[in-house]
Structures are given as structure tokens and as C-alpha cells.
Design a protein around this motif. Structure first.
Motif, PDB file in Angstrom:
ATOM      1  N   VAL A 213      -1.447   5.677 -51.694  1.00 11.40           N
ATOM      2  CA  VAL A 213      -1.126   4.370 -51.113  1.00 11.40           C
ATOM      3  C   VAL A 213      -0.988   4.619 -49.615  1.00 11.40           C
ATOM      4  O   VAL A 213       0.073   5.034 -49.144  1.00 11.40           O
ATOM      5  CB  VAL A 213       0.171   3.781 -51.694  1.00 11.40           C
ATOM      6  N   PRO A 214      -2.050   4.436 -48.863  1.00 12.08           N
ATOM      7  CA  PRO A 214      -2.014   4.832 -47.448  1.00 12.08           C
ATOM      8  C   PRO A 214      -1.050   3.993 -46.631  1.00 12.08           C
ATOM      9  O   PRO A 214      -0.666   2.883 -47.036  1.00 12.08           O
ATOM     10  CB  PRO A 214      -3.458   4.601 -46.993  1.00 12.08           C
ATOM     11  N   ASN A 215      -0.623   4.541 -45.518  1.00 14.68           N
ATOM     12  CA  ASN A 215       0.090   3.711 -44.557  1.00 14.68           C
ATOM     13  C   ASN A 215      -0.848   2.632 -44.055  1.00 14.68           C
ATOM     14  O   ASN A 215      -2.073   2.788 -44.074  1.00 14.68           O
ATOM     15  CB  ASN A 215       0.598   4.556 -43.389  1.00 14.68           C
ATOM     16  N   GLY A 216      -0.282   1.555 -43.594  1.00 17.33           N
ATOM     17  CA  GLY A 216      -1.109   0.446 -43.153  1.00 17.33           C
ATOM     18  C   GLY A 216      -0.558  -0.208 -41.899  1.00 17.33           C
ATOM     19  O   GLY A 216       0.396   0.275 -41.281  1.00 17.33           O
ATOM     20  N   VAL A 217      -1.164  -1.310 -41.554  1.00 18.25           N
ATOM     21  CA  VAL A 217      -0.756  -2.073 -40.378  1.00 18.25           C
ATOM     22  C   VAL A 217      -0.911  -3.560 -40.687  1.00 18.25           C
ATOM     23  O   VAL A 217      -1.837  -3.954 -41.406  1.00 18.25           O
ATOM     24  CB  VAL A 217      -1.597  -1.667 -39.143  1.00 18.25           C
ATOM     25  N   ASP A 218       0.000  -4.343 -40.213  1.00 18.31           N
ATOM     26  CA  ASP A 218      -0.095  -5.800 -40.356  1.00 18.31           C
ATOM     27  C   ASP A 218      -0.948  -6.306 -39.199  1.00 18.31           C
ATOM     28  O   ASP A 218      -0.466  -6.447 -38.074  1.00 18.31           O
ATOM     29  CB  ASP A 218       1.304  -6.414 -40.319  1.00 18.31           C
ATOM     30  N   ILE A 219      -2.227  -6.554 -39.466  1.00 16.59           N
ATOM     31  CA  ILE A 219      -3.146  -6.891 -38.376  1.00 16.59           C
ATOM     32  C   ILE A 219      -2.803  -8.225 -37.727  1.00 16.59           C
ATOM     33  O   ILE A 219      -3.187  -8.471 -36.582  1.00 16.59           O
ATOM     34  CB  ILE A 219      -4.610  -6.883 -38.851  1.00 16.59           C
ATOM     35  N   TYR A 391      -6.937  -0.724 -44.289  1.00 14.04           N
ATOM     36  CA  TYR A 391      -5.564  -0.420 -43.931  1.00 14.04           C
ATOM     37  C   TYR A 391      -4.700  -1.630 -43.581  1.00 14.04           C
ATOM     38  O   TYR A 391      -3.562  -1.447 -43.136  1.00 14.04           O
ATOM     39  CB  TYR A 391      -5.545   0.590 -42.778  1.00 14.04           C
ATOM     40  N   ASP A 392      -5.184  -2.817 -43.785  1.00  9.24           N
ATOM     41  CA  ASP A 392      -4.325  -3.999 -43.644  1.00  9.24           C
ATOM     42  C   ASP A 392      -3.332  -3.986 -44.801  1.00  9.24           C
ATOM     43  O   ASP A 392      -3.707  -3.764 -45.959  1.00  9.24           O
ATOM     44  CB  ASP A 392      -5.181  -5.272 -43.681  1.00  9.24           C
TER      45      ASP A 392
END
Length: 415
Positions: A213-219, A391-392
Motif C-alpha cells: 500500500v504505497p504512500n500517496g499524495v492528495d493531488i 499515487y493519488d
């Protein structure tokens, strides 16, 4: 819809730093389709409304902060009582009394009696070691999941070696012993990268499975900077927690081994450093250097990325996935990083970012971006596309919501 008990032994809201951001976003995404009870050491009155970060209605907070204060007395009688209480509840004859365990035990057992949980979700290796045993003794009907932000034994060992610190090496050894027996404590684990998954599976002699479960970013919070002249800015940026040993090591390496050659090649070049918990002892030279804009803690990093051109992540150690890389990709800053820094990200060197593991290579890659507008724009556009597709956090959240019912079905044939 599942009912989940999440155990978080640290402050995570509003999120500050990579670990808290991962914790918050996974919690938020799980709560889209499931009900999540959170037992945490964070005081209840700190969960106030935040305009940037909101907790979903399906999240129920149970704070044990008052109980932590109650058991933390320093009197001899209190210490003896805590030691006895700990050993009785843990069913062990040895080991120091763990304050988080003592404070959370009663709250968790009470919840288990009142609520029919499907999943127990551990947000730290410590909580697995302290609480998985008592929870399993209460009932075998739960699916236990551990979220491994890092391979803790490796991370502690790296820091212990860098600092020549025996206490940190003891942490590393203790973490290693627990990581080797995860298969006895949990059903599966989440982790940030395929590399970390393989390491933990090997430590458990293939007796456990893991899910990336990769790290992500809130685009939506990190909008892309489409300024056509961004490449021409003589401002490169480093952003990250400034008390994190791999960041200290990497930033000082960049400052001493890379930056002098860059400043000679591009007069007037500025290095901007953004991040919390900076120590003057570590960063004295940077703080006193007029060519370094040492900003430190800021309420919002976006403006600093927008005013910069290239982002750097010069890590020489560490594990997991670098949130700072995904953040820069979303905001439109092309990246130069090391192989270690890019670990866990599904990138192509030269397409989504540039890799440089030696000082001269780092210099050359940055100079390439600052002198080749087409390459500068192509890499940052490819990087933004990668973030949007993989990655979102909403994309990652859908995967988590899919995984949970599958795990329940695999263990018990569904509910």
C-alpha cells in the motif's frame, strides 16, 4: 462493510510529517466504506475541526491520553504497581511496564466486549508486540493487519550506525526480533514498497504475506504549477523532516559534496530548505550560509515548491516510500534523487525523475534540468501523470477498500 479497530500510539491529527500523513490518509480512505474505531494516545481535545483535514463520520476516536497521565507517576509504589499490572495482563514474568499498553488495555478490552470487530489494525510495530497477544486471547475471530511504514530494524540500525548510539542499536535488535515473528502475531501486513515487503517476508521465512500500500499524495491539495518559465528559477528545494537521521545525513552530504560545484556553475543559485524540527547543532553551516534559504517549519509547503525549480531528495539511507518525492511530482517540480531515495516508487529513470548516486552525477543532473527546458517540462509532466494514475490517495484508497473484504474472506470464508 467491515468494522475496524485501529491502534495509533502517537499524535496523527492534523497530520504533520510523513508518518502522520500516511496514517491519516489510510484512516480516511478506510472510513469511506468501513467504520473505524481509533484508540490513540492523542488527547481528545486536539481533534478539532481543521479546514485542510477532516475526519470522516465513520471514524470514532477513543483517547487514552488521560489514562497515560494517570499511570505515569514516578513514585516507587506506582512503578511497582505498574510492573505487576503489566506482567499480569501480558502474562509474562519479564519486561519493563509499557505505558501505552497499560493505558490502552482496558479501553481495548472494553471495546472488544461491546463492538463486533472484523479487523484489528496496528499502526506501529510496538503496538503489535504489546497488544496482539492479549487481543488474540480475547478472541480468534479478528483479522490482524500491521501497517509497516518502514522495516524498523533496518531504519534503527542505520541511525545507530550513523550516530554510534548503543541505545538505538538495542532498538534495532528488539525490532528485528519482533519482525522475525510477525507471522505469529498478525495475518498480513501493509507496507510502502515491494522492497520492504520482500524483506519482511524473508525475515518470517515465507510464513507471512504482505500487501504493498504505497504512500500517496492528495493531488487536490498539491495542484500542479504550470508556469512555463519555472525551469529558469535559480532556486532548488529540499523539503522533509529535519530531525530524521536519513534526511540529516543526506542534506549535509548534498551541502558539502554537491552544492559548491552547483553554485560555481550557476552564480546566484539558492538552496531552500523547508521542514520541521531543525537543530542548530546539525544545520549550523546551512543556517549561516547566505546562499541557503533555511526556512524551517511552515504552515504550507506549496508556495515554496512553486517558487523553486528542481526538488532534491539526496537520501543515502532509509526505507519506505518518500512522500516528499510524490509531493514534488504532484506540484510540478522535477526531481533529482538517489537510488535509495526513489526506492518504492514505480519510476523510470530519465522519464519520471533523475537518479544520481555520486556528487558529480548529482551536479550534472540538476544542471541538465536547469538548462534544458524541454527535458525539465517533460520529466515533470510525466511525474504528475504517474502520481495521478498510481499515487493519488483516492486511487490507493480504492485498493485498500477492495483488499479488506478479500482478507476477511480468505481467513474465514466471509462474514
Amino acid at each position: 462493510m467491515a468494522t475496524i479497530l485501529s491502534i495509533i500510539p502517537y499524535h496523527f491529527y492534523p497530520p504533520v510529517g510523513g508518518g502522520a500523513l500516511r496514517c491519516y490518509n489510510i484512516l480516511k480512505e478506510m472510513a469511506r466504506d468501513h467504520t473505524v474505531y481509533v484508540v490513540t494516545s492523542q488527547p481528545e481535545d486536539t481533534f478539532t475541526s481543521d479546514e485542510d483535514y477532516t475526519l470522516p463520520e465513520r471514524v470514532v476516536i477513543i483517547s487514552i491520553s488521560k489514562m497515560l497521565l494517570h499511570i505515569s507517576g514516578s513514585s516507587a509504589c506506582k512503578k511497582v504497581f505498574n510492573a505487576i499490572s503489566y506482567r499480569v495482563k501480558k502474562r509474562t514474568l519479564k519486561g519493563p511496564a509499557n505505558s501505552f499498553f497499560l493505558a490502552s488495555y482496558s479501553a481495548i478490552i472494553s471495546l472488544l466486549k461491546d463492538v463486533k470487530f472484523d479487523v484489528i489494525y496496528y499502526e506501529s510495530l510496538e503496538s503489535v508486540g504489546e497488544l496482539s497477544g492479549p487481543i488474540r486471547r480475547f478472541s480468534i475471530s479478528f483479522t490482524h493487519i500491521y501497517d509497516a511504514h518502514n522495516v524498523d530494524s533496518i531504519l534503527w540500525a542505520q541511525q545507530a550506525k550513523a550516530l554510534q548510539n548503543e541505545r538505538l542499536m538495542n532498538y534495532a535488535n528488539n525490532a528485528l526480533q519482533l519482525e522475525k515473528k510477525l507471522f505469529k502475531c498478525i495475518d498480513t501486513f501493509f507496507c510502502c514498497s515491494y522492497e520492504d515487503r520482500e524483506k519482511l517476508i524473508r525475515l518470517n521465512e515465507l510464513k507471512i504475506s504482505g500487501i504493498v500500500v504505497p504512500n500517496g499524495v492528495d493531488i487536490s491539495k498539491k495542484p500542479y504549477d504550470d508556469d512555463a518559465f519555472k525551469y529558469s528559477r535559480k532556486n532548488i528545494i529540499f523539503c522533509g523532516s529535519l530531525n530524521y537521521q536519513p534526511n540529516i545525513e543526506g542534506l549535509l552530504w548534498f551541502y558539502t559534496a554537491v552544492l559548491p560545484a552547483l553554485k560555481s556553475a550557476i552564480p546566484g543559485l539558492v538552496l531552500t530548505v523547508v521542514g520541521q524540527n531543525a537543530s542548530y547543532d546539525h544545520y549550523k553551516a546551512l543556517m549561516e550560509d547566505e546562499s541557503v534559504n533555511f526556512v524551517g517549519t511552515v504552515p504550507d509547503v506549496n508556495p515554496y515548491y512553486y517558487s523553486a525549480s528542481v526538488a532534491i531528495v539526496p537520501l543515502l539511507s532509509g526505507s519506505g516510500t518518500r512522500l516528499k518525492i510524490l509531493e514534488a511530482m504532484s506540484l510540478g517540480n522535477p526531481l533529482v534523487t538517489t537510488t535509495v531515495g526513489a526506492e518504492g516508487i514505480r519510476y523510470e529513470d530519465g522519464k519520471h525523475l533523475l537518479i544520481a548516486d555520486k556528487p558529480q552525477a548529482f551536479v550534472e543532473q540538476i544542471l541538465t534540468l536547469l538548462t534544458d527546458k524541454q527535458k525539465f517540462d517533460t520529466i515533470r509532466q510525466n511525474a504528475q501523470k504517474l502520481v495521478m494514475e498510481i499515487y493519488d490517495w483516492q486511487v490507493i484508497g480504492k485498493s485498500i477498500s477492495t483488499q479488506i473484504p478479500v482478507l476477511l474472506k480468505e481467513k474465514y470464508g466471509g462474514r
